[in-house]
Write an enzyme that holds these catalytic residues in place. Structure first.
Site, PDB file in Angstrom:
ATOM      1  N   CYS A  48       0.853  -1.188   0.000  1.00 17.21           N
ATOM      2  CA  CYS A  48       0.000   0.000   0.000  1.00 17.21           C
ATOM      3  C   CYS A  48       0.890   1.240   0.000  1.00 17.21           C
ATOM      4  O   CYS A  48       1.779   1.380   0.837  1.00 17.21           O
ATOM      5  CB  CYS A  48      -0.889   0.005   1.239  1.00 17.21           C
ATOM      6  SG  CYS A  48      -1.891   1.500   1.387  1.00 17.21           S
ATOM      7  N   CYS A  51       0.269   3.128   3.563  1.00 21.32           N
ATOM      8  CA  CYS A  51       0.627   2.598   4.885  1.00 21.32           C
ATOM      9  C   CYS A  51       1.641   1.455   4.839  1.00 21.32           C
ATOM     10  O   CYS A  51       2.079   0.981   5.885  1.00 21.32           O
ATOM     11  CB  CYS A  51      -0.625   2.147   5.638  1.00 21.32           C
ATOM     12  SG  CYS A  51      -1.325   0.603   5.036  1.00 21.32           S
ATOM     13  N   CYS A  97      -7.567  -0.600   1.013  1.00 20.55           N
ATOM     14  CA  CYS A  97      -6.634  -1.161   1.979  1.00 20.55           C
ATOM     15  C   CYS A  97      -7.349  -1.217   3.324  1.00 20.55           C
ATOM     16  O   CYS A  97      -7.863  -0.200   3.796  1.00 20.55           O
ATOM     17  CB  CYS A  97      -5.390  -0.281   2.089  1.00 20.55           C
ATOM     18  SG  CYS A  97      -4.290  -0.757   3.440  1.00 20.55           S
ATOM     19  N   CYS A 100      -5.567   1.127   6.202  1.00 20.40           N
ATOM     20  CA  CYS A 100      -5.591   2.598   6.223  1.00 20.40           C
ATOM     21  C   CYS A 100      -6.773   3.202   5.460  1.00 20.40           C
ATOM     22  O   CYS A 100      -6.938   4.418   5.450  1.00 20.40           O
ATOM     23  CB  CYS A 100      -4.279   3.163   5.677  1.00 20.40           C
ATOM     24  SG  CYS A 100      -4.126   3.058   3.887  1.00 20.40           S
ATOM     25  N   CYS A 120      -8.543  -4.926 -10.148  1.00 18.44           N
ATOM     26  CA  CYS A 120      -8.077  -3.908 -11.090  1.00 18.44           C
ATOM     27  C   CYS A 120      -7.654  -2.705 -10.250  1.00 18.44           C
ATOM     28  O   CYS A 120      -8.485  -1.993  -9.689  1.00 18.44           O
ATOM     29  CB  CYS A 120      -9.253  -3.573 -12.010  1.00 18.44           C
ATOM     30  SG  CYS A 120      -8.821  -2.432 -13.317  1.00 18.44           S
TER      31      CYS A 120
END
Ligand code: FE
Length: 131
Positions: A48, A51, A97, A100, A120
Site C-alpha cells: 500500500c 501505509c 486497503c 488505512c 483492477c
C-alpha cells in the site's frame, strides 16, 4: 472530519503527490496505460502506497489488457476491504486497503483461474518491493 482524521489527511497530502492523493484518498482513477505498474512483470510484493501493508504478490499478477495492474487475488484475504460502489451510474465493488482505508481500485468477476476475479488496481495506490 475529526481531529485525528485531519492530522492523517495533512500527512497524506505531504507524503503523496497530488495525483496519488486524488486516487488514494479521494477515490480517483488513473487513466488506463498511464500508471507505472500496468505492464510490470518484475517479481516482488506490492505494498500500500499510504501505509506499507502487503497487498498483492507479483505471482498473482496477470495481463488483463485493461491498462491497470491486475491481480487474481490479494496477498491475504483479510488485507483488503470490499464495498459496493454505485457511483458513475454503475454498480461495482470498490477495493480498499483494510489497514488505512486507502482506495485501491475495483474487483470484477471476469478474472482467470483459480479465483475468477480481477483486482483492477491503480498503480498510484501501490509501491513495488522487489525480491
Ligand atoms: Fe494502506
Amino acid at each position: 472530519m475529526s481531529e485525528n482524521n485531519m492530522k492523517d489527511d495533512a500527512q497524506y497530502k505531504q507524503k503523496l503527490t497530488p495525483e496519488e492523493y486524488r486516487i488514494c484518498r479521494e477515490k480517483g482513477t488513473e487513466r488506463a496505460f498511464t500508471g507505472c505498474f500496468w505492464d510490470t512483470k518484475t517479481d516482488g510484493t506490492y505494498l500500500c502506497k499510504c501505509c506499507g501493508e502487503v497487498l498483492f504478490s507479483s505471482e498473482t499478477k496477470y495481463d488483463s489488457g485493461s491498462g491497470w495492474p491486475s491481480f487474481y487475488e490479494p496477498a491475504k484475504s483479510d488485507v483488503v476491504l470490499e464495498e459496493t460502489d454505485s457511483t458513475l451510474g454503475m454498480t461495482r465493488t470498490e477495493v480498499m486497503c483494510k489497514q488505512c482505508g486507502s482506495h485501491l481500485g475495483h474487483v470484477f468477476p471476469d478474472g482467470p483461474a483459480p479465483t475468477g476475479l480481477r483486482y483492477c488496481i491503480n498503480s498510484a495506490s501501490l509501491e513495488l518491493k522487489t525480491d
